[in-house]
Write an enzyme that holds these catalytic residues in place. Structure first.
Site, mmCIF file in Angstrom:
data_model
loop_
_atom_site.group_PDB
_atom_site.id
_atom_site.type_symbol
_atom_site.label_atom_id
_atom_site.label_comp_id
_atom_site.label_asym_id
_atom_site.label_seq_id
_atom_site.Cartn_x
_atom_site.Cartn_y
_atom_site.Cartn_z
ATOM 1 C CG ASN A 62 47.388 24.357 18.162
ATOM 2 O OD1 ASN A 62 46.211 24.539 17.833
ATOM 3 N ND2 ASN A 62 48.232 23.648 17.443
ATOM 4 C CB THR A 97 27.649 1.332 61.534
ATOM 5 O OG1 THR A 97 27.027 0.380 62.398
ATOM 6 C CG2 THR A 97 28.525 2.275 62.358
ATOM 7 C CG HIS A 98 26.370 -1.996 58.822
ATOM 8 N ND1 HIS A 98 27.159 -2.593 57.863
ATOM 9 C CD2 HIS A 98 27.119 -1.965 59.960
ATOM 10 C CE1 HIS A 98 28.330 -2.928 58.397
ATOM 11 N NE2 HIS A 98 28.334 -2.541 59.669
ATOM 12 C CB SER A 105 2.816 15.398 45.679
ATOM 13 O OG SER A 105 1.977 14.607 44.869
ATOM 14 C CE LYS A 163 5.562 12.510 49.394
ATOM 15 N NZ LYS A 163 5.538 11.753 48.130
ATOM 16 C CD GLU A 184 13.953 13.288 45.803
ATOM 17 O OE1 GLU A 184 13.503 12.151 45.900
ATOM 18 O OE2 GLU A 184 13.235 14.268 45.512
HETATM 19 N N1 ARG Z 1 38.546 25.536 18.785
HETATM 20 C C1 ARG Z 1 39.841 24.954 18.932
HETATM 21 C C2 ARG Z 1 39.931 24.174 20.263
HETATM 22 O O1 ARG Z 1 39.176 24.436 21.087
HETATM 23 C C3 ARG Z 1 40.891 26.006 18.946
HETATM 24 C C4 ARG Z 1 42.232 25.522 18.533
HETATM 25 C C5 ARG Z 1 42.238 25.248 17.103
HETATM 26 N N2 ARG Z 1 43.511 24.843 16.651
HETATM 27 C C6 ARG Z 1 43.667 24.182 15.531
HETATM 28 N N3 ARG Z 1 44.835 23.811 15.221
HETATM 29 N N4 ARG Z 1 42.633 23.910 14.784
HETATM 30 O O2 ARG Z 1 40.743 23.297 20.417
#
Ligand code: ARG
Length: 465
Positions: A116, A161-162, A283, A289, A296
């Site tokens: 995490n 403008t516009h 084109s 063209k 675009e």
């Molecule tokens: N692949 C996970 C993500 O991108 C990584 C973290 C995973 N953590 C967990 N508690 N499963 O969030």
């Protein structure tokens, strides 16, 4: 529990996935998050060095981890790394490979860390780099705009403008408007980078870690200027990703408007510019063209970038603290926006200096359609008439000129004097050049102001590169 890999705390080892193969396939992010390998390895190296320095692991183990990770980076960069789909994500792929390479020491790397805080760190490093790349790309585009402006200093175009011809302006003035927009975009990306510049590692899964770690050391190693203040916040928010998307959406909006000008101006109806053949497409059916496909596509892809902003906002809005797997969905839209924005900046920077301006055509358009009517009213104001009255008088003058099919420059002094006795023969010398020169205010289109603006813009650009 059915999903051991979904929660780090229940994962026995990185490979111990008891997941149903469909669940694994559904949850895997390796197909795209391998792109974070450089940040992931940098984060792991810094973390391992810190663990060694703090004697949380032995320095021998730390050294061998660092060497192993550097080796893995080389493998990835030479395309010899054995990516394994069944290992879910980039973090586990690298960790498992490390174990294959250096043995048991590898298993100590994940001490005092969770995926995490690891993935949050990777994402912050990635966003910081993306901001730097975007700033560089934007500077290059600003330089291209400036180049076109400098090469066409005297060119007059109608200001609109516009989408109705309004008043004549210098092309350089029009182009510098985009220069200013892009300058503010640079500021937005600079702020986005600052917001990402905070180290999550040390937050663990969500509560911090029970080891004597040195977060400042890791921050310094990775180039972060500070560490996060709250472990729950650090692993659960992706607002820094939103900041990048928001800045990206805004700059794409600016680029899209620029492209719209290019598209419209290159049409036969306007004819102010021609696309260089190397940036125009033909084109398959109409041999005459020269289509503005690049402009675009840039305009079209702006919608995608907006979509990615909405996607990340929506992903985050209902999440309880702290980490939720939904957060994995932060990656693809981010990569997609980076992969849209950077090439857009690059191709426009290449195309813009090569645009072929038709100065005669644009000046003719700038002089037509009674674009000097405001100047005629201003003339009367200088002779003492209140502006509202002058406006009314000139509205009548224009209407009668239109009735007799004449342009303003075709009117005689008698025609003017029939509108107001305040007109004298100097009204006959009014033309687009004198109209432009009269707008001699800071920020105005008078040639001396535009010259100064060009020089100032050039200086600003060079001061920053
Ligand atoms: N692949 C996970 C993500 O991108 C990584 C973290 C995973 N953590 C967990 N508690 N499963 O969030």
């Amino acid at each position: 529990m059915a999903a051991p890999m979904a929660d780090d705390s229940s994962a026995k080892s990185p490979t111990a996935s008891g997941l149903d193969r469909r669940a694994l396939k559904y949850s895997a992010s390796i197909a795209y998050d391998r792109r974070l390998y450089r940040d992931d390895i940098a984060g792991s190296i810094a973390h391992a060095r810190m663990l060694g320095k703090q004697a949380i692991i032995s320095t021998e183990d730390a050294d061998s981890i660092v060497r192993g990770l550097e080796d893995i980076r080389r493998e990835i960069e030479s395309d010899t790394f054995p990516w394994r789909e069944e290992l879910e994500d980039v973090h586990l792929n690298i960790e498992v490979r490390l174990r294959e390479k250096i043995g048991d020491a590898a298993a100590r790397l994940h001490t005092a860390r969770s995926r995490n805080d690891q993935v949050a760190t990777d994402m912050r490093l990635f966003v910081m780099q993306a901001c730097e790349d975007t700033v560089a790309g934007t500077r290059a585009l600003q330089s291209a705009l400036l180049q076109l402006a400098e090469a066409n200093r005297d060119v007059v175009v109608p200001g609109y403008t516009h989408l109705q011809r309004a008043q004549p302006v210098l092309l350089a003035h029009h182009l510098l408007a985009y220069f200013e927009m892009l300058d503010r975009d640079v500021r937005r990306f600079t702020v986005a980078r600052e917001n990402a510049d905070e180290l999550p590692l040390g937050s663990g899964a969500l509560a911090g870690v029970p080891y004597d770690i040195d977060r400042d050391f890791v921050a310094k190693e990775l180039g972060f200027s500070r560490v996060s203040r709250n472990s729950i916040d650090a692993v659960s928010d992706r607002d820094f990703v939103i900041d990048f998307h928001a800045a990206a959406a805004t700059i794409m909006m600016h680029l899209s408007r620029l492209c719209e000008d290019i598209i419209v101006w290159s049409s036969a109806e306007f004819g102010f510019l021609k696309l260089p053949p190397q940036f125009a497409t033909g084109s398959s059916i109409m041999p005459q063209k020269r289509n503005p496909d690049i402009a675009e596509l840039a305009r079209g892809r702006t919608g995608r970038v907006y979509g990615n902003l909405i996607a990340i906002l929506t992903t985050l809005k209902g999440l309880p603290l702290a980490y939720n797997r939904d957060l994995q969905e932060d990656k693809e839209p981010l990569f997609d926006t980076v992969d849209t924005l950077l090439p857009t900046l690059e191709v426009l920077a290449a195309m813009i200096p090569a645009l072929q301006i038709d100065a005669a055509k644009s000046e003719e358009a700038a002089a037509g359609s009674y674009t000097l009517a405001t100047d005629v009213a201003d003339y009367l104001v200088r002779k003492g008439m209140p502006f509202r009255d002058a406006h009314q008088a000139v509205t009548k003058l224009v209407a009668s000129a239109q009735d007799s099919g004449k342009g303003l420059h075709e009117l005689t002094l008698a025609d003017f004097r029939a509108c107001s006795p305040l007109f004298e023969d100097d009204i006959l010398s009014l033309d687009v050049r004198s109209s432009i020169a009269a707008r001699d205010v800071p920020g105005g289109t008078a040639p001396n102001r535009v010259e100064a603006a060009l020089a100032e813009a050039r200086k600003r650009l060079e001061g920053q590169s």
